[in-house]
Design a protein around this motif. Structure first.
Motif, short mmCIF file in Angstrom:
data_model
loop_
_atom_site.label_atom_id
_atom_site.label_comp_id
_atom_site.label_asym_id
_atom_site.label_seq_id
_atom_site.Cartn_x
_atom_site.Cartn_y
_atom_site.Cartn_z
N ASN A 131 0.84 -1.19 0.00
CA ASN A 131 0.00 0.00 0.00
C ASN A 131 0.89 1.24 0.00
O ASN A 131 2.12 1.15 -0.03
CB ASN A 131 -0.98 0.00 1.18
N GLU A 132 0.25 2.41 0.03
CA GLU A 132 1.00 3.66 -0.14
C GLU A 132 1.97 3.92 1.00
O GLU A 132 2.91 4.71 0.85
CB GLU A 132 0.01 4.82 -0.27
N ASP A 133 1.76 3.28 2.15
CA ASP A 133 2.62 3.51 3.32
C ASP A 133 3.73 2.47 3.45
O ASP A 133 4.54 2.55 4.37
CB ASP A 133 1.77 3.53 4.60
N THR A 134 3.77 1.49 2.54
CA THR A 134 4.84 0.51 2.56
C THR A 134 6.18 1.23 2.33
O THR A 134 6.29 2.06 1.43
CB THR A 134 4.63 -0.55 1.46
N ARG A 296 -7.06 3.01 -1.47
CA ARG A 296 -7.11 4.47 -1.41
C ARG A 296 -7.67 5.05 -2.71
O ARG A 296 -8.47 5.99 -2.68
CB ARG A 296 -5.71 5.03 -1.14
#
Length: 328
Positions: A131-134, A296
């Motif tokens: 995901n974008e926070d990886t 998202r």
């Protein structure tokens, strides 16, 4: 005529589909491309400026002439294997070219920038849904050069108010179902077009690299997104910026991967033909499973990747192979 958008790499596979989606959405796409890997015949949906991102004056001239409301940046070198053998080329072209474009965008007073990045910025993070926070840990010059552009965009947002939307994704497949544009690379490195060429007799066989991975059928698993779903996300990202919603990063994927054997099986069903296959050893650096989620994008943009089923992607790609090839 709608608002203009400068599309770098608009003569390439994804860029040409993006131009079609932009035109359909009421924009006027202006393609900026050096035709290094793109095709003049693929520029069908708006004006064409033949230019190179290494030439800052050419970018300035195009922005001054066409006065776009935003820039959509696809143009890049993108072969992972080549980037590992010749990293300087990727840093020089992707990073210097991207910086030229970003600086020119700001100098022209444009504050909306959509960037086609890659999940290769995450590196080899096997067996998880990204995901974008990886954390981003690129392991080759291609991924590193794309991450560098992301970092530049964050800096230019803070310094100059350049709002950006960044899209990260893995494998793009399929083609415009109406047959106006499609996937054509020389050389071709993507699984589905190679597989279809093997079925069609344009190459002897598809080579499967490695059958002993810890997956249900022993072959690598990858995420695939239909090219038309992908470019529609880019149009949604553009609207996000034009509506003043600020900078945002989105991963694009289905959250479900397909093994190489599964892709082969689906191609056999869709085309009703056998797939000539030979089996080889693993390639260095190939991860077991790479999959990206897109929660998202679905929640914030209202993105619906409805075409991103394997049968649909193969069916549309197969339809494109029935068309005359680009020659210019």
């Amino acid at each position: 005529m709608g608002e203009r958008v400068l599309v770098t790499g608009g003569a390439g596979y994804i860029g040409s589909h993006a131009c079609k989606a932009l035109k359909r959405a009421g924009f006027e796409p202006v393609t900026f491309d050096n035709l290094n890997t793109g095709w003049a015949e693929a520029v069908k949906f708006g004006p064409f400026v033949q230019g190179d991102l290494m030439d800052r004056a050419a970018i300035d001239a195009a922005l001054a002439e066409w006065k776009p409301v935003a820039v959509m940046h696809f143009a890049a070198l993108s072969l992972v294997g080549e980037s590992m053998k010749d990293p300087a080329k990727y840093w020089r072209v992707n990073v210097n070219g991207g910086l030229n474009l970003i600086e020119a965008t700001v100098a022209a007073g444009i504050r909306n920038f959509v960037f086609s990045s890659t999940c290769a910025t995450f590196g080899d993070q096997d067996g998880v849904v990204l995901n974008e926070d990886t954390p981003q840990k690129p392991i080759n010059a291609y991924g590193a050069s794309k991450k560098a552009i992301e970092d530049i965009l964050f800096n230019f947002r803070d310094a100059f108010g350049l709002n950006h939307v960044i899209f990260r994704y893995f494998n793009v497949a399929g083609a415009d179902p109406e047959g106006e544009v499609g996937e054509q690379h020389e050389p071709e490195t993507h699984l589905i077009p190679i597989l279809l060429d093997a079925i069609d007799g344009k190459r002897p066989a598809l080579t499967v690299f490695g059958t002993d991975y810890p997956t249900p059928d022993g072959t690598c698993i990858r995420d695939y997104v239909h090219v038309m779903d992908l470019v529609e996300a880019h149009v949604l990202g553009l609207r996000w910026l034009l509506e003043g919603k600020g900078s945002r990063v989105f991963n694009l994927g289905t959250g479900k991967g397909f093994s190489v054997r599964e892709v082969i099986d689906q191609a056999r069903l869709v085309t009703n033909r056998e797939v000539p296959v030979v089996f080889g050893d693993r390639r260095p650096g190939d991860a077991t499973a790479l999959v990206s989620g897109s929660a998202r994008a679905v929640e914030d943009l209202g993105w619906m990747p409805e075409r991103s089923t394997m049968p649909q992607m193969i069916r549309d790609a197969w339809g494109w192979t029935r068309q005359p090839r680009f020659t210019e």
